[in-house]
Design a protein around this motif. Structure first.
Motif, PDB file in Angstrom:
ATOM      1  N   VAL A 151      12.369  -1.558  -3.612  1.00 51.65           N
ATOM      2  CA  VAL A 151      12.236  -2.630  -4.599  1.00 51.65           C
ATOM      3  C   VAL A 151      11.019  -2.412  -5.501  1.00 51.65           C
ATOM      4  CG1 VAL A 151      13.492  -4.378  -3.303  1.00 51.65           C
ATOM      5  CG2 VAL A 151      11.056  -4.125  -2.930  1.00 51.65           C
ATOM      6  N   CYS A 152      10.087  -1.567  -5.040  1.00 51.67           N
ATOM      7  CA  CYS A 152       8.916  -1.281  -5.867  1.00 51.67           C
ATOM      8  C   CYS A 152       8.254   0.013  -5.385  1.00 51.67           C
ATOM      9  CB  CYS A 152       7.917  -2.436  -5.823  1.00 51.67           C
ATOM     10  SG  CYS A 152       7.216  -2.750  -4.197  1.00 51.67           S
ATOM     11  N   HIS A 153       7.369   0.504  -6.236  1.00 51.86           N
ATOM     12  CA  HIS A 153       6.557   1.668  -5.875  1.00 51.86           C
ATOM     13  C   HIS A 153       5.104   1.210  -5.817  1.00 51.86           C
ATOM     14  CE1 HIS A 153       9.776   4.601  -6.211  1.00 51.86           C
ATOM     15  NE2 HIS A 153      10.183   3.962  -7.303  1.00 51.86           N
ATOM     16  N   VAL A 154       4.399   1.693  -4.807  1.00 49.86           N
ATOM     17  CA  VAL A 154       3.018   1.282  -4.566  1.00 49.86           C
ATOM     18  C   VAL A 154       2.143   2.529  -4.651  1.00 49.86           C
ATOM     19  CG1 VAL A 154       1.477   0.232  -2.857  1.00 49.86           C
ATOM     20  CG2 VAL A 154       3.853  -0.521  -3.027  1.00 49.86           C
ATOM     21  N   PRO A 155       0.961   2.435  -5.300  1.00 52.57           N
ATOM     22  CA  PRO A 155       0.065   3.597  -5.315  1.00 52.57           C
ATOM     23  C   PRO A 155      -0.313   4.003  -3.887  1.00 52.57           C
ATOM     24  CG  PRO A 155      -0.731   1.899  -6.805  1.00 52.57           C
ATOM     25  CD  PRO A 155       0.419   1.314  -6.046  1.00 52.57           C
ATOM     26  N   ALA A 156      -0.287   5.283  -3.639  1.00 48.40           N
ATOM     27  CA  ALA A 156      -0.539   5.802  -2.292  1.00 48.40           C
ATOM     28  C   ALA A 156      -2.034   5.869  -2.030  1.00 48.40           C
ATOM     29  CB  ALA A 156       0.092   7.180  -2.139  1.00 48.40           C
ATOM     30  N   GLU A 157      -2.555   4.862  -1.402  1.00 50.70           N
ATOM     31  CA  GLU A 157      -3.963   4.846  -1.011  1.00 50.70           C
ATOM     32  C   GLU A 157      -4.017   5.049   0.495  1.00 50.70           C
ATOM     33  OE1 GLU A 157      -5.787   1.253  -2.408  1.00 50.70           O
ATOM     34  OE2 GLU A 157      -5.018   1.556  -4.427  1.00 50.70           O
ATOM     35  N   GLY A 158      -4.325   6.259   0.907  1.00 51.30           N
ATOM     36  CA  GLY A 158      -4.410   6.570   2.326  1.00 51.30           C
ATOM     37  C   GLY A 158      -3.044   6.808   2.968  1.00 51.30           C
ATOM     38  N   MET A 159      -2.019   6.908   2.159  1.00 53.56           N
ATOM     39  CA  MET A 159      -0.663   7.160   2.690  1.00 53.56           C
ATOM     40  C   MET A 159      -0.055   8.344   1.944  1.00 53.56           C
ATOM     41  SD  MET A 159       1.015   3.400   3.030  1.00 53.56           S
ATOM     42  CE  MET A 159       1.848   3.553   4.590  1.00 53.56           C
ATOM     43  N   GLN A 160       0.825   9.034   2.616  1.00 56.56           N
ATOM     44  CA  GLN A 160       1.541  10.134   1.972  1.00 56.56           C
ATOM     45  C   GLN A 160       2.606   9.572   1.041  1.00 56.56           C
ATOM     46  OE1 GLN A 160       3.252  12.606   5.013  1.00 56.56           O
ATOM     47  NE2 GLN A 160       1.644  14.129   4.762  1.00 56.56           N
ATOM     48  N   PRO A 161       2.807  10.213  -0.100  1.00 51.61           N
ATOM     49  CA  PRO A 161       3.885   9.766  -0.982  1.00 51.61           C
ATOM     50  C   PRO A 161       5.241   9.882  -0.266  1.00 51.61           C
ATOM     51  CG  PRO A 161       2.422  11.269  -2.141  1.00 51.61           C
ATOM     52  CD  PRO A 161       2.013  11.285  -0.692  1.00 51.61           C
ATOM     53  N   GLY A 162       6.099   8.883  -0.500  1.00 48.26           N
ATOM     54  CA  GLY A 162       7.422   8.871   0.145  1.00 48.26           C
ATOM     55  C   GLY A 162       7.469   8.045   1.413  1.00 48.26           C
ATOM     56  N   THR A 163       6.292   7.588   1.888  1.00 54.05           N
ATOM     57  CA  THR A 163       6.286   6.729   3.067  1.00 54.05           C
ATOM     58  C   THR A 163       6.355   5.270   2.630  1.00 54.05           C
ATOM     59  OG1 THR A 163       3.875   6.685   3.149  1.00 54.05           O
ATOM     60  CG2 THR A 163       4.981   8.343   4.503  1.00 54.05           C
ATOM     61  N   ILE A 164       6.747   4.438   3.537  1.00 51.17           N
ATOM     62  CA  ILE A 164       6.915   3.017   3.240  1.00 51.17           C
ATOM     63  C   ILE A 164       5.575   2.315   3.398  1.00 51.17           C
ATOM     64  CG2 ILE A 164       8.080   0.906   3.951  1.00 51.17           C
ATOM     65  CD1 ILE A 164      10.426   2.753   4.805  1.00 51.17           C
ATOM     66  N   ALA A 165       5.152   1.663   2.313  1.00 52.78           N
ATOM     67  CA  ALA A 165       3.850   1.010   2.310  1.00 52.78           C
ATOM     68  C   ALA A 165       3.950  -0.475   2.645  1.00 52.78           C
ATOM     69  CB  ALA A 165       3.178   1.188   0.949  1.00 52.78           C
ATOM     70  N   LEU A 166       5.045  -1.131   2.220  1.00 48.43           N
ATOM     71  CA  LEU A 166       5.184  -2.551   2.514  1.00 48.43           C
ATOM     72  C   LEU A 166       6.665  -2.914   2.630  1.00 48.43           C
ATOM     73  CD1 LEU A 166       5.972  -4.556  -0.208  1.00 48.43           C
ATOM     74  CD2 LEU A 166       3.932  -3.378  -0.978  1.00 48.43           C
ATOM     75  N   VAL A 167       6.907  -4.021   3.305  1.00 50.63           N
ATOM     76  CA  VAL A 167       8.269  -4.518   3.500  1.00 50.63           C
ATOM     77  C   VAL A 167       8.338  -5.929   2.930  1.00 50.63           C
ATOM     78  CG1 VAL A 167      10.040  -5.133   5.196  1.00 50.63           C
ATOM     79  CG2 VAL A 167       8.595  -3.153   5.596  1.00 50.63           C
ATOM     80  N   THR A 168       9.259  -6.145   1.980  1.00 51.24           N
ATOM     81  CA  THR A 168       9.401  -7.484   1.407  1.00 51.24           C
ATOM     82  C   THR A 168      10.477  -8.290   2.131  1.00 51.24           C
ATOM     83  OG1 THR A 168      10.954  -6.705  -0.276  1.00 51.24           O
ATOM     84  CG2 THR A 168       8.624  -6.742  -0.866  1.00 51.24           C
ATOM     85  N   GLN A 169      11.432  -7.609   2.751  1.00 44.77           N
ATOM     86  CA  GLN A 169      12.446  -8.287   3.569  1.00 44.77           C
ATOM     87  C   GLN A 169      12.808  -7.361   4.723  1.00 44.77           C
ATOM     88  OE1 GLN A 169      16.484  -8.769   2.003  1.00 44.77           O
ATOM     89  NE2 GLN A 169      16.443 -10.894   2.713  1.00 44.77           N
ATOM     90  N   ASP A 170      12.787  -7.907   5.929  1.00 44.76           N
ATOM     91  CA  ASP A 170      13.084  -7.098   7.111  1.00 44.76           C
ATOM     92  C   ASP A 170      14.539  -6.634   7.108  1.00 44.76           C
ATOM     93  OD1 ASP A 170      10.535  -7.306   8.303  1.00 44.76           O
ATOM     94  OD2 ASP A 170      11.027  -9.294   9.087  1.00 44.76           O
ATOM     95  N   GLY A 171      14.735  -5.437   7.641  1.00 42.84           N
ATOM     96  CA  GLY A 171      16.082  -4.916   7.823  1.00 42.84           C
ATOM     97  C   GLY A 171      16.467  -5.030   9.287  1.00 42.84           C
TER      98      GLY A 171
END
Length: 190
Positions: A151-171
């Motif tokens: 749903v969005c892209h977040v700047p990678a601060e301390g995370m590898q690009p392509g990893t999930i940074a946040l969840v807006t709705q649980d699956g």
């Protein structure tokens, strides 16, 4: 005596002295051998057809059994989708009540409501687990298009690009099958 003579004259009695029998005997042997070969081919053909039919029926039986097992496991899939939405509302309500029931707030009713909502939420999650419905926890994991929806892209601060940074709705997954994708924000390079 007259009947025996009559039988000899009509040819009912066939003996080795009959010259026509010797000529017919080798021909009938060849015909019998040819017929035996044809019958053996038919037996092989019918045996092969039988084996194929048996294998086909076994495959149909296995597929039907798998279909029945899947129907038992995933028959509650649409019901689970609806309950997951109720779980979301309950979770948000519990979070809201937790914010209101802070220690600085002297209202004991809010504190009891929060505790009750927390107990209901815990019980609902245990019922989900009992029936094979599990909440996904993808934060920090790799993005998977089969389990997640970006749903969005977040700047990678301390995370590898392509990893999930946040969840807006649980699956959620039901017995390993995704029934609702997690809505996620994926880390990208700044």
């Amino acid at each position: 005596f007259s009947t025996a003579a009559q039988q000899r004259s009509t040819g009912d009695e066939c003996g080795p002295e009959d010259p026509h029998d010797e000529a017919k005997h080798p021909l009938s042997e060849r015909a019998l051998e040819h017929k035996a070969i044809k019958l053996e081919e038919q037996v092989r053909d019918l045996t092969e057809r039988y084996r194929k039919a048996l294998a086909d029926s076994e495959n149909v039986r296995r597929r039907t059994q798998k279909f029945v097992e899947d129907a038992k496991l995933f028959g509650i899939q649409s019901f689970c989708r609806d309950l997951v939405e109720v779980a979301d509302i309950l979770e948000k309500t519990a979070e809201s009540a937790a914010g209101e029931a802070e220690p600085s707030n002297p209202n004991p009713t809010l504190k009891k409501i929060y505790e009750g909502l927390s107990l209901i939420e815990a019980k609902l999650q245990s019922v989900f687990a009992k029936h094979g419905l599990q909440k996904m926890n993808p934060v920090g994991g790799k993005y998977d298009p089969y389990d997640h929806e970006i749903v969005c892209h977040v700047p990678a601060e301390g995370m590898q690009p392509g990893t999930i940074a946040l969840v807006t709705q649980d699956g959620y997954k039901l017995h390993g099958r995704t029934i609702r994708h997690a809505l996620v924000g994926v880390a990208v390079e700044s």
